[in-house]
Design an enzyme around this catalytic site. Structure first.
Site, short mmCIF file in Angstrom:
data_model
loop_
_atom_site.label_atom_id
_atom_site.label_comp_id
_atom_site.label_asym_id
_atom_site.label_seq_id
_atom_site.Cartn_x
_atom_site.Cartn_y
_atom_site.Cartn_z
N SER A 298 -4.34 13.55 8.37
CA SER A 298 -3.13 13.91 9.44
C SER A 298 -3.53 14.96 10.12
CB SER A 298 -1.97 14.07 8.46
OG SER A 298 -0.95 14.35 9.20
N TYR B 287 3.02 17.48 1.07
CA TYR B 287 2.13 16.11 1.56
C TYR B 287 1.16 16.57 2.45
CZ TYR B 287 1.16 13.05 5.07
OH TYR B 287 0.51 11.95 5.92
N LYS C 182 -3.31 16.35 1.94
CA LYS C 182 -4.21 15.74 3.08
C LYS C 182 -5.44 16.45 2.91
CE LYS C 182 -2.40 11.76 3.94
NZ LYS C 182 -2.85 10.43 3.26
P1 NAD Z 1 3.05 3.52 4.46
O1 NAD Z 1 3.75 4.18 3.50
O2 NAD Z 1 3.67 2.75 5.52
O3 NAD Z 1 1.80 2.83 3.72
C1 NAD Z 1 1.14 3.42 2.56
C2 NAD Z 1 0.95 2.16 1.52
O4 NAD Z 1 0.23 2.90 0.51
C3 NAD Z 1 2.34 1.70 1.14
O5 NAD Z 1 2.19 0.37 1.18
C4 NAD Z 1 2.29 2.01 -0.48
O6 NAD Z 1 3.11 1.19 -1.23
C5 NAD Z 1 0.89 2.39 -0.84
N1 NAD Z 1 0.71 3.44 -1.89
C6 NAD Z 1 1.27 4.37 -2.02
N2 NAD Z 1 0.92 4.90 -3.06
C7 NAD Z 1 0.24 4.05 -3.82
C8 NAD Z 1 -0.68 4.22 -5.05
N3 NAD Z 1 -0.63 5.24 -5.67
N4 NAD Z 1 -1.30 3.25 -5.31
C9 NAD Z 1 -1.34 2.00 -4.49
N5 NAD Z 1 -0.94 1.91 -3.16
C10 NAD Z 1 0.06 3.30 -2.97
O7 NAD Z 1 2.46 4.64 5.27
P2 NAD Z 1 1.63 4.62 6.54
O8 NAD Z 1 2.22 5.09 7.65
O9 NAD Z 1 0.94 3.35 6.81
O10 NAD Z 1 0.35 5.74 6.08
C11 NAD Z 1 -0.81 5.32 5.70
C12 NAD Z 1 -1.64 6.54 5.60
O11 NAD Z 1 -1.96 7.15 6.52
C13 NAD Z 1 -1.05 7.43 4.61
O12 NAD Z 1 -2.09 7.99 3.46
C14 NAD Z 1 -0.39 8.50 5.34
O13 NAD Z 1 -0.15 9.76 4.58
C15 NAD Z 1 -1.52 8.62 6.57
N6 NAD Z 1 -0.75 9.16 7.63
C16 NAD Z 1 0.35 8.52 8.03
C17 NAD Z 1 1.01 9.22 9.24
C18 NAD Z 1 2.38 8.19 9.97
O14 NAD Z 1 2.91 9.28 10.52
N7 NAD Z 1 2.53 7.35 9.55
C19 NAD Z 1 0.67 10.14 9.99
C20 NAD Z 1 -0.70 10.72 9.50
C21 NAD Z 1 -1.23 10.11 8.07
C1 UD1 Z 2 5.75 15.17 10.64
C2 UD1 Z 2 5.38 15.93 9.54
C3 UD1 Z 2 4.00 15.66 9.41
C4 UD1 Z 2 3.51 14.11 9.19
C5 UD1 Z 2 4.25 13.33 10.48
C6 UD1 Z 2 3.86 11.82 10.39
C7 UD1 Z 2 7.14 17.78 9.30
C8 UD1 Z 2 7.14 19.32 9.52
N1 UD1 Z 2 5.93 17.09 9.56
O1 UD1 Z 2 5.25 15.55 11.84
O2 UD1 Z 2 3.60 16.40 8.14
O3 UD1 Z 2 1.94 14.03 9.32
O4 UD1 Z 2 5.59 13.68 10.45
O5 UD1 Z 2 4.73 11.39 9.47
O6 UD1 Z 2 8.01 16.99 8.77
N2 UD1 Z 2 12.43 15.43 15.64
C9 UD1 Z 2 13.71 15.40 16.06
N3 UD1 Z 2 14.68 14.63 15.33
C10 UD1 Z 2 14.34 13.96 14.45
C11 UD1 Z 2 12.96 13.82 14.08
C12 UD1 Z 2 12.11 14.45 14.68
O7 UD1 Z 2 14.13 16.18 16.98
O8 UD1 Z 2 15.34 13.19 13.85
C13 UD1 Z 2 11.50 16.04 16.38
C14 UD1 Z 2 10.39 17.09 15.56
O9 UD1 Z 2 11.31 18.26 15.46
C15 UD1 Z 2 9.19 17.19 16.29
C16 UD1 Z 2 9.32 15.42 16.83
O10 UD1 Z 2 10.51 15.24 16.81
O11 UD1 Z 2 9.30 17.99 17.38
C17 UD1 Z 2 8.42 14.67 16.01
O12 UD1 Z 2 8.94 14.77 14.64
P1 UD1 Z 2 8.24 13.78 13.51
O13 UD1 Z 2 8.35 12.59 14.03
O14 UD1 Z 2 8.86 14.04 12.33
O15 UD1 Z 2 6.72 14.17 13.37
P2 UD1 Z 2 6.14 15.53 13.23
O16 UD1 Z 2 7.20 16.67 12.95
O17 UD1 Z 2 4.80 15.65 14.08
#
Ligand code: NAD
Ligand code: UD1
Length: 338
Positions: A124, A150, A154
């Site tokens: 991330s 979290y 990562k």
């Molecule tokens: P998500 O929660 O929708 O998907 C993660 C999946 O992993 C889920 O289906 C969950 O059931 C499974 N899981 C969690 N722990 C597990 C375990 N111990 N064993 C087996 N399965 C397990 O999340 P996502 O948004 O699809 O994210 C996927 C990956 O990308 C994650 O590692 C997340 O941290 C990373 N990531 C997501 C974002 C985002 O904004 N969505 C941003 C940066 C990184």
């Molecule tokens: C957040 C997490 C980051 C994670 C990412 C994706 C924090 C501090 N960071 O990032 O670790 O990898 O999500 O899961 O939580 N906002 C609002 N109102 C809301 C929600 C968000 O104003 O209800 C604003 C936030 O202040 C930010 C932007 O929207 O400026 C995006 O927020 P968000 O979607 O939570 O993502 P990140 O903060 O980038």
């Protein structure tokens, strides 16, 4: 040969299954369903029209993982499995470190045992902490100023993967640093379905638009940005999914890597909270009520990617614009009101 997709039932994983299938890859999905539902697998089946090998299990369960590696001929892993709720990670750090860090170590141990040394890992942009300059490049400092367990999980996993490579250069490792994935598959069959009240901006906006939540709280309008609200690099989840196929192709095309591949996956464009709200209103033709409130602890003002490395090395760049991201999020949300 199959690809093991851990966490493949989740938001990004399910979209990646579609792209993998379209690119002709064969895969097995491994997920404990802690944050997802098997319905997503049925939906992916509807899109791709092919049976999906699904195995329920936890990445910390080495016995189960061994069974999977013994059963299928796995040559690569795309590792999405992980917990991702920032607030929950502050309350339950041990649970997060166990699931994300210990879980990854267990997975790597079993991969090693079965001589499977290709892995694509979901990292991330949060590993950059508070950036000194934007757009951010992959060589920027990481690990400093991360505000929650979290994010640190990562960062720790990235470091573990680098050490693993140093110990054995047969490992081919791709670390993908996602910016802010939003949107959904254009079929509206799969998308992001957070449990409870969403923490992230786009699911919050779309749930206000559909009438499930009353109004969006905008966390601060006094940042040093174009309109005072936070700026992020939103990326369409299908673009992100496509990048996984490219990363896998890259690993397969290289005899050996001289270090783990680390790439940003973003569009290179930053949008403010209010710009996202306005764009969402424009494409959905629905008003999104909002209220400006105080800053959220741990938030940064502005973060967007320099995505050049992904283009140069993977031949990948994001194609879908912010309007399409909003449109697809909206179509998914209104088809899945619940
Ligand atoms: P998500 O929660 O929708 O998907 C993660 C999946 O992993 C889920 O289906 C969950 O059931 C499974 N899981 C969690 N722990 C597990 C375990 N111990 N064993 C087996 N399965 C397990 O999340 P996502 O948004 O699809 O994210 C996927 C990956 O990308 C994650 O590692 C997340 O941290 C990373 N990531 C997501 C974002 C985002 O904004 N969505 C941003 C940066 C990184
Ligand atoms: C957040 C997490 C980051 C994670 C990412 C994706 C924090 C501090 N960071 O990032 O670790 O990898 O999500 O899961 O939580 N906002 C609002 N109102 C809301 C929600 C968000 O104003 O209800 C604003 C936030 O202040 C930010 C932007 O929207 O400026 C995006 O927020 P968000 O979607 O939570 O993502 P990140 O903060 O980038």
């Amino acid at each position: 040969m199959k690809i093991l997709v851990t966490g493949g039932v989740g938001y990004i994983g399910s979209h990646t299954l579609v792209e993998l299938s379209q690119a002709g890859y064969d895969f097995v999905v491994y997920d404990n369903l802690v944050n997802s539902s098997k319905i997503a697998i049925d939906r992916v089946y509807k899109i791709i029209g092919k049976d999906i090998s699904f195995e329920e299990g936890d990445i910390r369960d080495t016995k189960r993982l061994k069974e999977i590696f013994a059963k299928y001929d796995i040559d690569s892993v795309i590792h999405f499995a992980g917990l991702k709720a920032v607030g929950e990670s502050v309350e339950k750090p041990l649970y997060y470190y166990d699931n994300n860090v210990t879980g990854t170590i267990k997975l790597l141990e079993i991969m090693k045992e079965f001589n499977c040394k290709n892995i694509v890992f979901s990292s991330s942009a949060t590993v950059y902490g508070e950036p000194k300059k934007v757009p951010i490049t992959e060589d920027a400092q990481t690990g400093i100023g991360i505000t929650n367990p979290y994010g640190r999980s990562k960062y720790f996993i990235e470091e573990i993967l680098k050490d693993l490579y140093k110990s054995d250069d047969k490992w081919k490792i791709a670390i993908l640093r996602y910016f802010n994935p939003i949107g959904a598959h254009e079929s509206s069959l799969i998308g992001e379905d957070p449990n409870g009240i969403p923490n992230n901006l786009m699911p919050y906006i779309s749930q206000v638009a559909v009438g499930k939540l009353k109004e969006l709280q905008v966390f601060g309008d006094d940042y040093d940005t174009k309109d005072g609200t936070g700026v992020r690099d939103y990326i369409h989840v299908v673009d992100l999914a496509e990048a996984h196929v490219k990363a896998l192709e890259y690993l397969n095309s290289q005899e050996k890597l001289d270090k783990p591949l680390i790439v940003n996956l973003g569009t290179g464009k930053g949008y403010s909270v209010l710009e996202l709200v306005k764009t969402f209103e424009k494409v959905s033709k629905v008003k999104v009520s909002y209220n400006i409130t105080t800053r959220r602890a741990g938030d940064i003002a502005i973060l967007y990617a320099n995505p050049k490395k992904a283009k140069d090395l993977l031949g990948w760049e994001a194609k879908r614009d912010i309007e399409q991201m909003c449109r697809d999020s909206w179509n998914w949300q209104r088809g899945n009101k619940k």
